[in-house]
Design a protein around this motif. Structure first.
Motif, mmCIF file in Angstrom:
data_model
loop_
_atom_site.group_PDB
_atom_site.id
_atom_site.type_symbol
_atom_site.label_atom_id
_atom_site.label_comp_id
_atom_site.label_asym_id
_atom_site.label_seq_id
_atom_site.Cartn_x
_atom_site.Cartn_y
_atom_site.Cartn_z
ATOM 1 N N ARG A 1 0.823 -1.211 0.000
ATOM 2 C CA ARG A 1 0.000 0.000 0.000
ATOM 3 C C ARG A 1 0.854 1.257 0.000
ATOM 4 O O ARG A 1 0.548 2.233 -0.667
ATOM 5 N N GLY B 1 2.234 1.733 -3.433
ATOM 6 C CA GLY B 1 1.182 2.240 -4.317
ATOM 7 C C GLY B 1 0.939 3.722 -4.111
ATOM 8 O O GLY B 1 0.770 4.480 -5.071
ATOM 9 N N ALA B 2 0.946 4.144 -2.857
ATOM 10 C CA ALA B 2 0.756 5.566 -2.560
ATOM 11 C C ALA B 2 1.917 6.391 -3.098
ATOM 12 O O ALA B 2 1.727 7.475 -3.653
ATOM 13 N N GLN B 3 3.125 5.853 -2.979
ATOM 14 C CA GLN B 3 4.295 6.570 -3.488
ATOM 15 C C GLN B 3 4.252 6.637 -5.018
ATOM 16 O O GLN B 3 4.608 7.665 -5.605
ATOM 17 N N ARG C 1 1.537 6.708 -6.855
ATOM 18 C CA ARG C 1 0.520 7.711 -7.190
ATOM 19 C C ARG C 1 1.057 9.121 -7.001
ATOM 20 O O ARG C 1 0.763 10.022 -7.790
ATOM 21 N N MET C 2 1.875 9.315 -5.955
ATOM 22 C CA MET C 2 2.471 10.627 -5.726
ATOM 23 C C MET C 2 3.416 10.988 -6.868
ATOM 24 O O MET C 2 3.416 12.123 -7.347
ATOM 25 N N ALA D 1 3.244 9.939 -9.970
ATOM 26 C CA ALA D 1 2.419 10.245 -11.137
ATOM 27 C C ALA D 1 1.815 11.639 -11.032
ATOM 28 O O ALA D 1 1.769 12.387 -12.015
ATOM 29 N N THR D 2 1.364 12.012 -9.841
ATOM 30 C CA THR D 2 0.794 13.338 -9.631
ATOM 31 C C THR D 2 1.842 14.431 -9.826
ATOM 32 O O THR D 2 1.573 15.456 -10.455
ATOM 33 N N THR E 1 10.909 6.545 -8.889
ATOM 34 C CA THR E 1 10.412 5.418 -9.678
ATOM 35 C C THR E 1 11.439 4.300 -9.725
ATOM 36 O O THR E 1 11.101 3.119 -9.584
#
Length: 74
Positions: free
Chosen positions: A9, A12-14, A16-17, A19-20, A64
């Motif tokens: 999790r 996944g949060a990292q 998404r960060m 990508a943002t 990444t």
């Protein structure tokens, strides 16, 4: 189907960060280029936005790569 553990999790949060940040950086950079052209800013000021965008993309690339290494990529 199993539930993701806390480590998955967090990864996944990292992701998404990252990508943002990448999407936001591109929008910011494009807006700064347009605004600089419209307002007639000197090239040296617009170049600062280029450097900021490069720094953000460099950070995103590093995070990444680190995520990929932590997941067991070669």
């Amino acid at each position: 189907m199993r539930r993701p553990d806390d480590d998955e999790r967090a990864q996944g949060a990292q992701a998404r960060m990252v990508a943002t940040v990448m999407a936001g950086t591109m929008l910011f950079w494009m807006g700064a280029q347009w605004l600089g052209g419209e307002m007639g800013w000197e090239a040296r000021f617009v170049f600062l936005f280029d450097l900021m965008a490069l720094a953000a993309f460099g950070w995103a690339l590093f995070v990444t790569w680190r995520l990929w290494r932590n997941r067991g990529g070669n």
